[in-house]
Design a protein around this motif. Structure first.
Motif, PDB file in Angstrom:
ATOM      1  N   PRO A 108       0.857  -1.058  -0.018  1.00 24.43           N
ATOM      2  CA  PRO A 108       0.075   0.121  -0.160  1.00 24.43           C
ATOM      3  C   PRO A 108       0.775   1.184  -0.174  1.00 24.43           C
ATOM      4  O   PRO A 108       0.433   2.467  -0.539  1.00 24.43           O
ATOM      5  CB  PRO A 108      -0.934  -0.153   1.416  1.00 24.43           C
ATOM      6  N   GLU A 109       2.156   1.223   0.627  1.00 22.99           N
ATOM      7  CA  GLU A 109       2.835   2.350   0.549  1.00 22.99           C
ATOM      8  C   GLU A 109       3.719   2.522  -1.095  1.00 22.99           C
ATOM      9  O   GLU A 109       4.400   1.266  -1.374  1.00 22.99           O
ATOM     10  CB  GLU A 109       3.878   2.128   1.457  1.00 22.99           C
ATOM     11  N   ILE A 110       3.368   3.455  -1.592  1.00 22.96           N
ATOM     12  CA  ILE A 110       3.850   3.492  -3.078  1.00 22.96           C
ATOM     13  C   ILE A 110       5.125   4.545  -3.273  1.00 22.96           C
ATOM     14  O   ILE A 110       5.284   4.925  -4.574  1.00 22.96           O
ATOM     15  CB  ILE A 110       2.487   3.957  -3.899  1.00 22.96           C
ATOM     16  N   GLY A 111       5.648   5.022  -2.347  1.00 24.23           N
ATOM     17  CA  GLY A 111       6.634   5.902  -2.550  1.00 24.23           C
ATOM     18  C   GLY A 111       7.855   5.387  -3.377  1.00 24.23           C
ATOM     19  O   GLY A 111       8.513   6.089  -3.963  1.00 24.23           O
ATOM     20  N   GLY A 112       7.962   4.018  -3.230  1.00 19.69           N
ATOM     21  CA  GLY A 112       9.066   3.438  -4.039  1.00 19.69           C
ATOM     22  C   GLY A 112       8.679   2.997  -5.261  1.00 19.69           C
ATOM     23  O   GLY A 112       9.851   2.319  -6.001  1.00 19.69           O
ATOM     24  N   THR A 113       7.534   2.774  -5.435  1.00 20.78           N
ATOM     25  CA  THR A 113       7.287   2.104  -6.908  1.00 20.78           C
ATOM     26  C   THR A 113       6.343   3.042  -7.724  1.00 20.78           C
ATOM     27  O   THR A 113       5.877   2.504  -9.071  1.00 20.78           O
ATOM     28  CB  THR A 113       6.193   1.182  -6.900  1.00 20.78           C
ATOM     29  N   HIS A 119       5.190  14.868  -6.993  1.00 15.83           N
ATOM     30  CA  HIS A 119       3.757  15.402  -7.412  1.00 15.83           C
ATOM     31  C   HIS A 119       3.587  16.264  -6.152  1.00 15.83           C
ATOM     32  O   HIS A 119       3.018  15.955  -4.869  1.00 15.83           O
ATOM     33  CB  HIS A 119       2.700  14.378  -7.393  1.00 15.83           C
ATOM     34  N   PRO A 120       3.940  17.669  -6.049  1.00 18.14           N
ATOM     35  CA  PRO A 120       3.823  18.645  -5.142  1.00 18.14           C
ATOM     36  C   PRO A 120       2.236  18.301  -4.373  1.00 18.14           C
ATOM     37  O   PRO A 120       2.023  18.701  -3.128  1.00 18.14           O
ATOM     38  CB  PRO A 120       4.136  20.013  -5.703  1.00 18.14           C
ATOM     39  N   GLU A 121       1.265  18.242  -5.283  1.00 19.97           N
ATOM     40  CA  GLU A 121      -0.082  18.384  -4.828  1.00 19.97           C
ATOM     41  C   GLU A 121      -0.315  17.261  -3.690  1.00 19.97           C
ATOM     42  O   GLU A 121      -1.341  17.376  -3.058  1.00 19.97           O
ATOM     43  CB  GLU A 121      -1.167  18.187  -6.007  1.00 19.97           C
ATOM     44  N   PHE A 122       0.675  16.165  -3.713  1.00 18.33           N
ATOM     45  CA  PHE A 122       0.392  15.177  -2.830  1.00 18.33           C
ATOM     46  C   PHE A 122       1.383  15.166  -1.772  1.00 18.33           C
ATOM     47  O   PHE A 122       1.643  14.241  -0.984  1.00 18.33           O
ATOM     48  CB  PHE A 122       0.365  13.727  -3.665  1.00 18.33           C
ATOM     49  N   ALA A 123       2.219  16.309  -1.608  1.00 10.68           N
ATOM     50  CA  ALA A 123       3.162  16.296  -0.541  1.00 10.68           C
ATOM     51  C   ALA A 123       2.570  16.206   0.881  1.00 10.68           C
ATOM     52  O   ALA A 123       3.202  15.376   1.781  1.00 10.68           O
ATOM     53  CB  ALA A 123       3.783  17.448  -0.714  1.00 10.68           C
ATOM     54  N   GLY A 124       1.371  16.776   1.159  1.00 11.17           N
ATOM     55  CA  GLY A 124       0.786  16.603   2.448  1.00 11.17           C
ATOM     56  C   GLY A 124      -0.018  15.297   2.688  1.00 11.17           C
ATOM     57  O   GLY A 124      -0.146  15.137   3.766  1.00 11.17           O
ATOM     58  N   ARG A 125       0.155  14.394   1.790  1.00 11.47           N
ATOM     59  CA  ARG A 125      -0.270  13.047   2.282  1.00 11.47           C
ATOM     60  C   ARG A 125       0.840  12.109   2.739  1.00 11.47           C
ATOM     61  O   ARG A 125       0.424  11.096   3.152  1.00 11.47           O
ATOM     62  CB  ARG A 125      -0.533  12.207   0.798  1.00 11.47           C
ATOM     63  N   TRP A 139       3.669   7.403   1.091  1.00 12.09           N
ATOM     64  CA  TRP A 139       2.069   7.437   0.663  1.00 12.09           C
ATOM     65  C   TRP A 139       1.423   6.186   0.625  1.00 12.09           C
ATOM     66  O   TRP A 139       2.094   5.163   0.049  1.00 12.09           O
ATOM     67  CB  TRP A 139       2.482   8.208  -0.628  1.00 12.09           C
ATOM     68  N   PHE A 140       0.239   6.106   1.137  1.00 10.96           N
ATOM     69  CA  PHE A 140      -0.574   4.859   0.948  1.00 10.96           C
ATOM     70  C   PHE A 140      -1.830   4.980   0.217  1.00 10.96           C
ATOM     71  O   PHE A 140      -2.571   5.926  -0.047  1.00 10.96           O
ATOM     72  CB  PHE A 140      -0.665   4.580   2.644  1.00 10.96           C
ATOM     73  N   THR A 141      -1.903   3.826  -0.589  1.00  7.73           N
ATOM     74  CA  THR A 141      -3.250   4.061  -1.506  1.00  7.73           C
ATOM     75  C   THR A 141      -4.447   4.067  -0.853  1.00  7.73           C
ATOM     76  O   THR A 141      -5.185   4.887  -1.526  1.00  7.73           O
ATOM     77  CB  THR A 141      -3.074   2.489  -2.225  1.00  7.73           C
ATOM     78  N   PHE A 144      -5.649   7.681  -1.051  1.00  5.10           N
ATOM     79  CA  PHE A 144      -5.853   8.321  -2.532  1.00  5.10           C
ATOM     80  C   PHE A 144      -7.221   7.758  -3.230  1.00  5.10           C
ATOM     81  O   PHE A 144      -7.436   6.679  -2.883  1.00  5.10           O
ATOM     82  CB  PHE A 144      -4.851   8.088  -3.345  1.00  5.10           C
ATOM     83  N   THR A 145      -7.868   8.699  -3.942  1.00  2.00           N
ATOM     84  CA  THR A 145      -9.065   8.074  -4.761  1.00  2.00           C
ATOM     85  C   THR A 145      -8.409   7.440  -5.930  1.00  2.00           C
ATOM     86  O   THR A 145      -7.218   7.595  -6.293  1.00  2.00           O
ATOM     87  CB  THR A 145      -9.968   9.106  -5.038  1.00  2.00           C
ATOM     88  N   LEU A 146      -9.023   6.654  -6.660  1.00  2.00           N
ATOM     89  CA  LEU A 146      -8.503   5.901  -7.695  1.00  2.00           C
ATOM     90  C   LEU A 146      -8.157   6.960  -8.921  1.00  2.00           C
ATOM     91  O   LEU A 146      -7.306   7.023  -9.562  1.00  2.00           O
ATOM     92  CB  LEU A 146      -9.621   5.100  -8.425  1.00  2.00           C
ATOM     93  N   ALA A 147      -8.971   8.082  -8.972  1.00  2.00           N
ATOM     94  CA  ALA A 147      -8.644   9.134  -9.760  1.00  2.00           C
ATOM     95  C   ALA A 147      -7.345   9.822  -9.692  1.00  2.00           C
ATOM     96  O   ALA A 147      -6.685  10.137 -10.401  1.00  2.00           O
ATOM     97  CB  ALA A 147      -9.909  10.242  -9.975  1.00  2.00           C
ATOM     98  N   GLU A 148      -7.272   9.994  -8.561  1.00  2.11           N
ATOM     99  CA  GLU A 148      -5.844  10.394  -8.013  1.00  2.11           C
ATOM    100  C   GLU A 148      -4.821   9.644  -8.329  1.00  2.11           C
ATOM    101  O   GLU A 148      -3.491  10.029  -8.648  1.00  2.11           O
ATOM    102  CB  GLU A 148      -5.664  10.661  -6.449  1.00  2.11           C
ATOM    103  N   LEU A 149      -4.768   8.504  -7.870  1.00  2.00           N
ATOM    104  CA  LEU A 149      -3.734   7.337  -8.306  1.00  2.00           C
ATOM    105  C   LEU A 149      -3.457   7.399  -9.657  1.00  2.00           C
ATOM    106  O   LEU A 149      -2.446   6.753 -10.078  1.00  2.00           O
ATOM    107  CB  LEU A 149      -4.192   6.045  -7.748  1.00  2.00           C
ATOM    108  N   LYS A 150      -4.485   7.425 -10.551  1.00  2.00           N
ATOM    109  CA  LYS A 150      -4.362   7.375 -11.942  1.00  2.00           C
ATOM    110  C   LYS A 150      -3.553   8.428 -12.471  1.00  2.00           C
ATOM    111  O   LYS A 150      -2.932   8.501 -13.707  1.00  2.00           O
ATOM    112  CB  LYS A 150      -5.971   7.264 -12.558  1.00  2.00           C
TER     113      LYS A 150
END
Length: 391
Positions: A108-113, A119-125, A139-141, A144-150
């Motif tokens: 679920p942690e996606i920082g390495g993959t 993405h500065p818009e997700f820095a706070g996540r 950062w964890f799935t 995020f919404t699916l639209a954001e992950l896409k």
């Protein structure tokens, strides 16, 4: 592999016993037969409805696709695994999004993959969570919404070992499990043979506590696409036995319990206060219990052949014979070509990205009678199998 849950296991015992017998028939074809006889196993009974019996032995499973050559869990990786001859593609380590979709990431942690850090818009996540008892920052799935992950793109997870894979950073997005199921049908039609997949429920206890249970979502999608039967080309796996037991009640697919190091405890055991370790689960008693709700096990290779203190291989254990005795197939993990991942006697030099004598290592593991193996390099596995069967 979980604590005693007889009420869960009993309901599925009948249909599981039938499938277990079918699997044992397939597995038995491997034991004690000469190479020529093994070679006579069908390459692929593409649409024969024979389930796992249609898979060749030893089965070559593309680990996260062809992750030795492309960033893992992308359609680029999955397609190349099929091109390279994989019999099954591990398309889907399944984790949920905040809005309940299942996506394919190893963790679920996606920082390495992924490129989420750029993405500065997700820095706070970025945050720290306790994942199966381990503080983990990133950062964890599920945030995020699916639209954001896409909007993110996949990157190579271990660039020190696979610098050439970084060429493909940023090319592919994160696939959903539903997209994988559609891709499976498309590739089956395009290639004229049944494409198999091998998804895994990741950290199911963790996600269940967040209200994002995995098993029901997996079952719903499998039913939607008509892939929830005992001969369906979808094998389900998990490191948590209770997840496999839940799936056993929801679908008829072949099920596999993944097993880590001998001294480890599945996290659902930790949560339930079950003191058993993997060492307890690979005893004849533990294997019989797992055979009541699963058709196979996915042990680490070290449970098949332990390593000496110097990293060389010791004598094989009795796990293969013991598992086959109760009708379980074995698909251990993971064969990789690079030096650091090979037993010491098969390494060549010390470069972390250099290939060792992986063919020799494959031959040694195949000789134990395993039914298949996960590998990051499907083409190497296919060639090693041909060598082994030619004997």
């Amino acid at each position: 592999m979980d604590k005693d849950q007889a009420n869960e296991q009993t309901q599925g015992t009948g249909r599981r016993a039938l499938l277990g017998a079918a699997v044992l028939g397939a597995g038995g074809a491997v034991l004690g037969l000469p190479g020529a006889a093994r070679a006579a196993e069908p390459r692929a009974a593409a649409h024969g409805g024979r389930g796992v019996k249609s898979l060749p032995k030893p089965t070559i499973i593309g680990h996260r696709g062809s992750s030795g050559y492309r960033p893992e869990h992308t359609f680029g990786s999955y397609n190349l695994a099929l091109d390279l001859g994989a019999d099954v593609v591990e398309a889907g380590d399944l984790v949920p999004t905040r809005d309940g979709h299942l996506v394919c990431r190893h963790e679920p942690e996606i920082g390495g993959t992924t490129d989420v850090a750029s993405h500065p818009e997700f820095a706070g996540r970025r945050t720290t969570k306790v994942l199966d008892g381990v503080p983990t920052t990133g950062w964890f799935t599920e945030d995020f919404t699916l639209a954001e992950l896409k909007t993110l793109r996949a990157v190579e997870r271990i660039p020190a070992n696979r610098p050439h894979n970084t060429l493909y950073n940023g090319r592919w997005e994160i696939p959903t499990f539903e997209e994988v199921l559609k891709w499976q049908d498309e590739q089956t039609r395009r290639r004229g043979r049944q494409v198999w997949i091998y998804p895994e429920t990741k950290h199911p206890t963790y996600f269940r506590k967040l209200g994002l249970g995995l098993e029901e979502r997996v079952a719903k999608l499998l039913r939607k696409y008509g892939k929830d039967g005992r001969n369906s080309p979808v094998i389900l796996q998990s490191f948590e036995p209770s997840s496999i037991q839940k799936l056993n009640q929801l679908v008829d697919n072949p099920l596999v319990v993944l097993l880590s190091t001998a001294d480890s405890r599945p996290y659902d055991f930790v949560e339930a206060g079950d003191p058993r370790t993997v060492a307890d689960l690979i005893t004849p008693k533990g294997l019989r219990e797992m055979a009541g709700y699963a058709q196979g096990i996915g042990p680490t290779l070290d449970l098949v052949i332990p390593k000496n203190a110097d990293g060389t291989l010791a004598e094989p254990t009795t796990l293969v014979a013991d598992a086959h005795k109760v009708g379980l197939i074995l698909h251990p993990y993971t064969m990789r070509n690079e030096n650091p991942f090979l037993p010491a006697e098969y390494r060549k030099g010390t470069a972390p990205d250099a290939y060792g004598d992986v063919f020799g290592a494959f031959r040694t593991y195949f000789a134990t009678g395993i039914d298949g193996v996960f590998t990051d390099n499907a083409d190497t596995g296919v060639l090693a199998r041909a060598d082994f069967l030619a004997g």
